[in-house]
Design a protein around this motif. Structure first.
Motif, PDB file in Angstrom:
ATOM      1  N   ARG A   1     -67.410 -42.465 -11.107  1.00  0.00           N
ATOM      2  CA  ARG A   1     -67.033 -41.255 -11.826  1.00  0.00           C
ATOM      3  C   ARG A   1     -65.702 -41.392 -12.549  1.00  0.00           C
ATOM      4  O   ARG A   1     -65.410 -40.637 -13.450  1.00  0.00           O
ATOM      5  CB  ARG A   1     -66.963 -40.067 -10.873  1.00  0.00           C
ATOM      6  N   SER A   2     -64.851 -42.297 -12.123  1.00  0.00           N
ATOM      7  CA  SER A   2     -63.543 -42.455 -12.758  1.00  0.00           C
ATOM      8  C   SER A   2     -63.145 -43.923 -12.688  1.00  0.00           C
ATOM      9  O   SER A   2     -63.925 -44.772 -12.266  1.00  0.00           O
ATOM     10  CB  SER A   2     -62.506 -41.584 -12.040  1.00  0.00           C
ATOM     11  N   GLY A   3     -61.901 -44.214 -13.054  1.00  0.00           N
ATOM     12  CA  GLY A   3     -61.432 -45.591 -13.056  1.00  0.00           C
ATOM     13  C   GLY A   3     -61.184 -46.143 -11.669  1.00  0.00           C
ATOM     14  O   GLY A   3     -61.126 -47.348 -11.482  1.00  0.00           O
ATOM     15  N   ARG A   4     -61.025 -45.269 -10.686  1.00  0.00           N
ATOM     16  CA  ARG A   4     -60.807 -45.750  -9.321  1.00  0.00           C
ATOM     17  C   ARG A   4     -61.937 -45.270  -8.430  1.00  0.00           C
ATOM     18  O   ARG A   4     -62.636 -44.310  -8.759  1.00  0.00           O
ATOM     19  CB  ARG A   4     -59.465 -45.272  -8.780  1.00  0.00           C
ATOM     20  N   ARG A   5     -62.090 -45.917  -7.303  1.00  0.00           N
ATOM     21  CA  ARG A   5     -63.172 -45.568  -6.388  1.00  0.00           C
ATOM     22  C   ARG A   5     -62.923 -44.199  -5.760  1.00  0.00           C
ATOM     23  O   ARG A   5     -61.812 -43.886  -5.360  1.00  0.00           O
ATOM     24  CB  ARG A   5     -63.279 -46.605  -5.274  1.00  0.00           C
ATOM     25  N   SER A   6     -63.960 -43.409  -5.649  1.00  0.00           N
ATOM     26  CA  SER A   6     -63.843 -42.099  -5.020  1.00  0.00           C
ATOM     27  C   SER A   6     -63.948 -42.202  -3.503  1.00  0.00           C
ATOM     28  O   SER A   6     -63.300 -41.460  -2.785  1.00  0.00           O
ATOM     29  CB  SER A   6     -64.950 -41.167  -5.529  1.00  0.00           C
ATOM     30  N   TYR A   7     -64.789 -43.095  -3.032  1.00  0.00           N
ATOM     31  CA  TYR A   7     -65.062 -43.192  -1.599  1.00  0.00           C
ATOM     32  C   TYR A   7     -65.094 -44.646  -1.158  1.00  0.00           C
ATOM     33  O   TYR A   7     -65.600 -45.502  -1.878  1.00  0.00           O
ATOM     34  CB  TYR A   7     -66.433 -42.581  -1.252  1.00  0.00           C
ATOM     35  N   ASN A   8     -64.573 -44.903   0.053  1.00  0.00           N
ATOM     36  CA  ASN A   8     -64.947 -46.127   0.742  1.00  0.00           C
ATOM     37  C   ASN A   8     -66.077 -45.742   1.686  1.00  0.00           C
ATOM     38  O   ASN A   8     -66.443 -44.567   1.781  1.00  0.00           O
ATOM     39  CB  ASN A   8     -63.759 -46.770   1.459  1.00  0.00           C
TER      40      ASN A   8
END
Length: 136
Positions: A71-78
């Motif tokens: 959804r974005s440039g960084r991970r939302s969830y591990n």
């Protein structure tokens, strides 16, 4: 066992649904996803079909993890936070119904319930309950 074509079609439908809804707020579409999974389990959740149900569930989880993290440039969830999110929305692994055979008079009725049998957990043959009508 779920037919191969229906199974692939269901997996594709879940994949497209998750892909289309990923940018919306989770609290609006996660209950819908839960209902879709429950409906699939209610329709296909027979005792001999647990492998297909488990395969679909794991596919849906991995697709959900994939698209929520895009959804974005960084991970939302591990993975551990993803599991916590699933627990928050109460999306749980589908469990297969147990099979009971009710015999009424000369006809028998096959009934599937979601109860877990505790009398004989290692029984190979499913439980048979016989209901005898009134004696005449």
């Amino acid at each position: 066992r779920t037919g191969a074509e229906k199974h692939r079609a269901s997996m594709s439908e879940f994949y497209q649904y998750i892909k289309a809804k990923r940018s919306n707020k989770l609290n609006t579409w996660m209950p819908q996803l839960k209902r879709k999974l429950m409906g699939y389990r209610n329709y296909f959740g027979l005792p001999d079909n647990s492998c297909s149900l488990d395969r679909l569930y794991s596919y849906v989880l991995h697709s959900l993890y994939k698209w929520l993290n895009r959804r974005s440039g960084r991970r939302s969830y591990n993975w551990s936070n993803f599991k916590k999110m699933l627990m928050y929305y109460a999306i749980e692994r589908p469990r297969v119904s147990k099979r009971f055979i009710h015999v009424i008079g000369t006809r028998s009725v096959l009934i599937y319930t979601r109860e877990y049998i505790t009398e004989e957990p290692d029984a190979v043959i499913p439980h048979v309950r016989i209901c005898v009508g009134s004696a005449q």
